[in-house]
Design an enzyme around this catalytic site. Sequence first.
Site, PDB file in Angstrom:
ATOM      1  N   CYS A  17      85.950  22.142  56.901  1.00 30.28           N
ATOM      2  CA  CYS A  17      85.688  23.220  56.075  1.00 30.28           C
ATOM      3  C   CYS A  17      85.996  23.102  54.739  1.00 30.28           C
ATOM      4  O   CYS A  17      87.087  22.446  54.575  1.00 30.28           O
ATOM      5  CB  CYS A  17      86.323  24.436  56.578  1.00 30.28           C
ATOM      6  SG  CYS A  17      86.089  26.076  55.998  1.00 30.28           S
ATOM      7  N   PRO A  18      85.355  23.601  53.600  1.00 28.09           N
ATOM      8  CA  PRO A  18      84.128  24.371  53.600  1.00 28.09           C
ATOM      9  C   PRO A  18      82.613  23.372  53.568  1.00 28.09           C
ATOM     10  O   PRO A  18      81.781  23.830  53.301  1.00 28.09           O
ATOM     11  CB  PRO A  18      84.180  25.070  52.468  1.00 28.09           C
ATOM     12  CG  PRO A  18      84.847  24.342  51.566  1.00 28.09           C
ATOM     13  CD  PRO A  18      85.855  23.476  52.374  1.00 28.09           C
TER      14      PRO A  18
END
Length: 75
Positions: free
Chosen positions: A14-15
Amino acid sequence: MEVQKEIDTRGLNCPLPILKAKKALAEMASGQVLKVVATDPGSVRDFQAFARQTGNELLEQSNANNEFAHYLRRR
């Protein structure tokens, strides 16, 4: 399910899977389906939130062999 585009985000955390999905969806026509393959367990929750926030439809999520598949329909 007919998938028009698939992206591989294995090994990314992430992200990055969300950012790559956002870019791919921007290049697709309304109603087309994107499959995202990820290894980040947090991606399950991330894609649920992403779909809610963007209006794209999260069609399905699956988990096999520590890989997560997310299917999104472009709004």
